[in-house]
Structure formats: structure tokens, C-alpha cells
Design an enzyme around this catalytic site. Structure first.
Site, mmCIF file in Angstrom:
data_model
loop_
_atom_site.group_PDB
_atom_site.id
_atom_site.type_symbol
_atom_site.label_atom_id
_atom_site.label_comp_id
_atom_site.label_asym_id
_atom_site.label_seq_id
_atom_site.Cartn_x
_atom_site.Cartn_y
_atom_site.Cartn_z
ATOM 1 N N LEU A 64 131.047 90.617 5.202
ATOM 2 C CA LEU A 64 130.980 90.193 6.269
ATOM 3 C C LEU A 64 130.624 90.727 7.508
ATOM 4 C CD1 LEU A 64 134.101 87.434 5.821
ATOM 5 C CD2 LEU A 64 131.576 87.184 5.026
ATOM 6 N N TYR A 118 117.687 91.176 15.657
ATOM 7 C CA TYR A 118 118.620 90.978 14.849
ATOM 8 C C TYR A 118 118.537 90.298 13.487
ATOM 9 C CZ TYR A 118 122.871 88.145 13.378
ATOM 10 O OH TYR A 118 123.912 87.695 12.606
ATOM 11 N N LYS A 122 119.108 91.640 9.882
ATOM 12 C CA LYS A 122 119.625 90.886 8.727
ATOM 13 C C LYS A 122 118.697 90.642 7.479
ATOM 14 C CE LYS A 122 123.808 89.497 10.118
ATOM 15 N NZ LYS A 122 125.029 90.022 9.227
ATOM 16 N N ASN A 147 124.492 78.372 12.547
ATOM 17 C CA ASN A 147 125.688 78.491 13.837
ATOM 18 C C ASN A 147 126.829 78.075 13.118
ATOM 19 O OD1 ASN A 147 123.843 79.178 16.107
ATOM 20 N ND2 ASN A 147 122.898 77.335 15.377
ATOM 21 N N PRO A 309 171.309 48.204 24.452
ATOM 22 C CA PRO A 309 171.989 47.577 23.575
ATOM 23 C C PRO A 309 172.252 46.152 24.365
ATOM 24 C CG PRO A 309 173.065 49.639 24.157
ATOM 25 C CD PRO A 309 171.786 49.655 24.881
ATOM 26 N N GLY A 310 172.330 45.090 23.012
ATOM 27 C CA GLY A 310 172.448 43.728 23.229
ATOM 28 C C GLY A 310 171.109 42.926 23.809
#
Length: 399
Positions: A64, A118, A122, A147, A309-310
Site C-alpha cells: 500500500l 502520479y 502508478k 477516490n 412520583p404520583g
């Protein structure tokens, strides 16, 4: 199996390494066909002795390493061709004919705007690997990446998606000269999945029709299926919507396998600490509180209700809206009565035995905290977002 990864500290290398470590350490048991005995992780700061040992001992090479942004263009050929040549020479010197995977780029097609230093470097690396395969009989796998995007990708380097995610997550400006430009994007998890398949001998082969990847048996190249073609404008619109979610609470529709789902995961990975949490508006009164948690485009909204509560809450009914009440803490009673009748449906609920209770359309309903000490905490889902112009909510006591 002993595996060498060059460029192990890069974007793809980090993600692949993490996946292989999970398999090696027994954290990921979804790949029983892969046995990771050891990993050789090589990058620019790794001692050369490790590379020499790896080239002697490894059973698979993920190559890689490469040069993307050199100080001068000559470094493209040195990094993308020269190091590949040294790597293959090292394998030859050790008589190691293990499979070699190399990461190339769609720019190696040298078509149109891809005709660059580039791309040429490659392309040269590809041909070197193909020739190596012919001369040694080693299996070679040449992947031309489009990409890439996903977690751990470096922003402001060579990924527009990473830069957009980073900047929008931090309220920094972005530049889009032409929103109509289309990118072919491959999600890192899809790529890693393909690389694991390649490791197991099940790579996807392909050929190229121009720059378009055509998956086919017996193809010269390899490819990860599942890439997405998206315009820059679409990417930015999605990211802007994601960034507004803490304000609107609206989670956009994100289908399984969609680009939006993968982009949202990527965006979240760039959030700074101060954006990783956000306050919710608690509507509090003498009875307790009610807080909207999350809204969706098509599947309603989630809320949490706290009854002191209640206290009795509710005492209303709906024509079309339906809800689910899920008590997660405390002890309570949910009552429902069909309008025009005296019959009451009673559901005693508790956080000790979590269950979901439907609030039936046409039934007035309430929820009563039976405890005189503990709060009653209820997670609620409604099939539609609350619309103050059409609330579909009408007061009427249950009994």
C-alpha cells in the site's frame, strides 16, 4: 498466515491493520477462513531489518506504500516505482512467491485529466508487478483505487471528502469551484472487506472500459465492488444536513448500503470533542419533563418522558397518530379507553420488565406514576413528527 503491509501507517494501512488485528486477536470471528499468525507493519520510519525478515517469512503482501504529495515530481517515480521494484527484488532474493497485492490508482488509466506524473508512476508500478507475476509465477493482484473516504483519512491532503468532513465538523470554510463535478468514491470498509476476500483467495477481477470498472471473471485487474458516483454538490449538501442534526434533531433517511450512510459515519469520525455531545431541550414543569430525542424524515420521532412520583400525564387521544410507550425505569400504569365506551385497558408497567405498549388511535390514554418515591421514565416513539399546525391531539380524561 504471516502478512506484510507496506504503508501500514497510511489511511488504508491503518484500517486494514485494525481489521487484521481484530481477526488475529479473536475479536472478529466473521472470517474463519483467515488465520492471522503474524503481521509485519512497514512504513517509512520502520527499520529496514523488519522488511528483510518480512520478505523472507510472509505469506501475503499488501503493498500500500506510495507517494501522493511529493516535494518534486521525481519522487513520484522513486516512491511508486522504485520502492515497488526493491520490494519485488527482495521477494525474489528470498525465493518467496507469495501473493502480492498492489494499490494503484484509477489515474493509472492515463485518460483525460489523469495523464499526470502520479498516474505514470502508478502505471509503471503496475507493469512491474505484472511482469513479476509472469516471471515468478506468483499471484499478483493490481487494484486501481478510485477516490477513497472513511474514518482516519487525512484532511487537507488528497481527499476532498476528508477535507469537507473535517472543515464542516469544525465550522471552517470549504471551497467548491464546480458543484457538478462527479467523483467515484469507495468507502474504506468496503475496500477492507474486499482486501480480506483477496487474502482468502476470493478477489473480484475486473477490466476497464475507459475509466469505468467492469467486474468480470478472469479480468487482468482487481476491484472492490460498491463504489458510488456522487457530485461535489451532493456531498456538501449531505454534510450540511448532518451538521444541522443537533439543532433540528432530524435524522435524514439513510438506507442500508447507501452513500449517505457511509458519509454520515465518516463525518461523525471528524467531530471534535465539543461537537460529540449536544444539549437537548427539556420541557419541564411541576409534573416532570418531556424531551424530544430524535426525529426522522419518514418514521416519526423519539422522546423521553419523566413523570414525578404520583403524577398522571397524557389524558388525550389521536385520530391517526400512534405511539409506543416503553417504561425503562420506575413503576407505572398505562390506561386506555376507546372513545364512546366505559371499558378501560390497564397495563401495569415497570423498568424491571421492559415492554412496549401501543397507544391505540381512537383511544384516550394516560400514564400514571404509581410510586411515591421514584420517577417514572418512559421512552416514547410516535409514527410522525409533531406538527403544531396539525397536532392530532385532543384532551379527554380516561376515567
Amino acid at each position: 498466515m504471516k502478512i506484510l503491509i507496506t504503508g501500514a501507517h497510511g489511511f488504508v494501512g491503518k484500517n486494514l491493520t485494525a481489521a487484521l488485528e481484530n481477526i488475529r486477536d479473536g475479536k472478529d470471528r466473521t472470517h474463519p477462513e483467515i488465520n492471522v499468525e503474524g503481521l509485519y507493519l512497514y512504513d517509512v520510519d520502520t527499520p529496514r531489518e523488519l522488511l528483510s525478515e518480512a520478505l523472507r517469512e510472509c505469506d501475503f503482501v499488501f503493498h500500500l506504500a506510495g507517494v501522493n504529495r511529493p516535494d518534486n515530481k521525481e519522487e513520484f517515480m522513486e516512491g511508486n516505482f522504485g520502492f515497488t521494484s526493491s520490494l519485488l527484488d527482495g521477494l525474489k532474493a528470498n525465493g518467496n512467491t507469495c501473493p502480492v497485492m498492489i494499490s494503484s490508482s484509477i489515474q493509472a488509466t492515463l485518460i483525460g485529466r489523469y495523464d499526470s506524473d502520479y498516474g505514470r508512476s502508478k502505471r509503471a508500478g503496475e507493469e512491474l508487478v505484472f511482469e513479476y507475476g509472469k516471471s515468478t509465477g506468483a499471484k499478483v493482484l493490481v487494484y486501481r483505487f478510485p477516490n477513497l473516504f472513511g474514518k482516519w483519512c487525512r484532511p487537507n491532503y488528497n481527499s476532498a471528502v476528508a477535507t469537507f468532513c473535517n472543515n464542516i465538523a469544525r465550522d471552517l470554510p470549504i471551497t467548491v469551484n464546480d458543484p457538478s463535478v462527479t467523483l467515484e468514491l469507495l468507502y474504506i470498509d468496503d475496500l477492507v472487506s474486499e482486501m480480506l476476500s483477496a487474502l482468502a483467495g476470493h478477489e473480484h477481477r475486473c477490466e476497464f472500459d475507459g475509466i469505468d470498472t467492469v467486474i468480470c471473471e478472469g479480468g487482468k485487474y482487481c476491484a472492490a465492488p460498491g463504489s458510488h458516483k456522487v457530485t461535489l454538490g451532493e456531498i456538501v449538501d449531505l454534510l450540511r444536513g448532518f451538521s444541522e442534526q443537533p439543532k433540528t434533531l432530524v435524522m435524514p433517511e439513510i438506507a442500508e448500503g447507501s452513500f449517505a450512510k457511509k458519509l454520515y459515519s465518516t463525518y461523525l469520525s471528524y467531530l471534535p470533542r465539543e461537537k460529540a455531545s449536544f444539549e437537548l431541550k427539556m420541557n419541564s414543569d411541576a409534573r416532570g419533563s418531556f424531551t424530544e430525542l430524535l426525529k426522522t424524515d419518514r418514521c416519526g420521532q423519539f422522546s423521553v418522558n419523566v413523570s414525578l412520583p404520583g403524577i398522571t400525564k397524557g389524558q388525550h387521544w389521536h385520530n391517526t397518530k400512534w405511539e409506543l410507550f416503553i417504561v425503562v425505569s420506575g413503576h407505572g400504569l398505562i390506561q386506555q379507553r376507546r372513545l364512546g365506551t366505559d371499558e378501560v385497558l390497564n397495563f401495569e408497567v415497570s423498568g424491571d420488565k421492559i415492554e412496549a405498549v401501543h397507544m391505540l388511535p381512537g383511544y384516550t390514554h394516560n400514564i400514571i406514576n404509581l410510586s411515591d418515591k421514584e420517577n417514572l421514565v418512559t421512552v416514547m416513539w410516535a409514527n410522525e413528527q409533531f406538527d403544531p399546525a396539525r397536532p392530532d391531539t385532543f384532551f379527554e380524561v380516561v376515567e
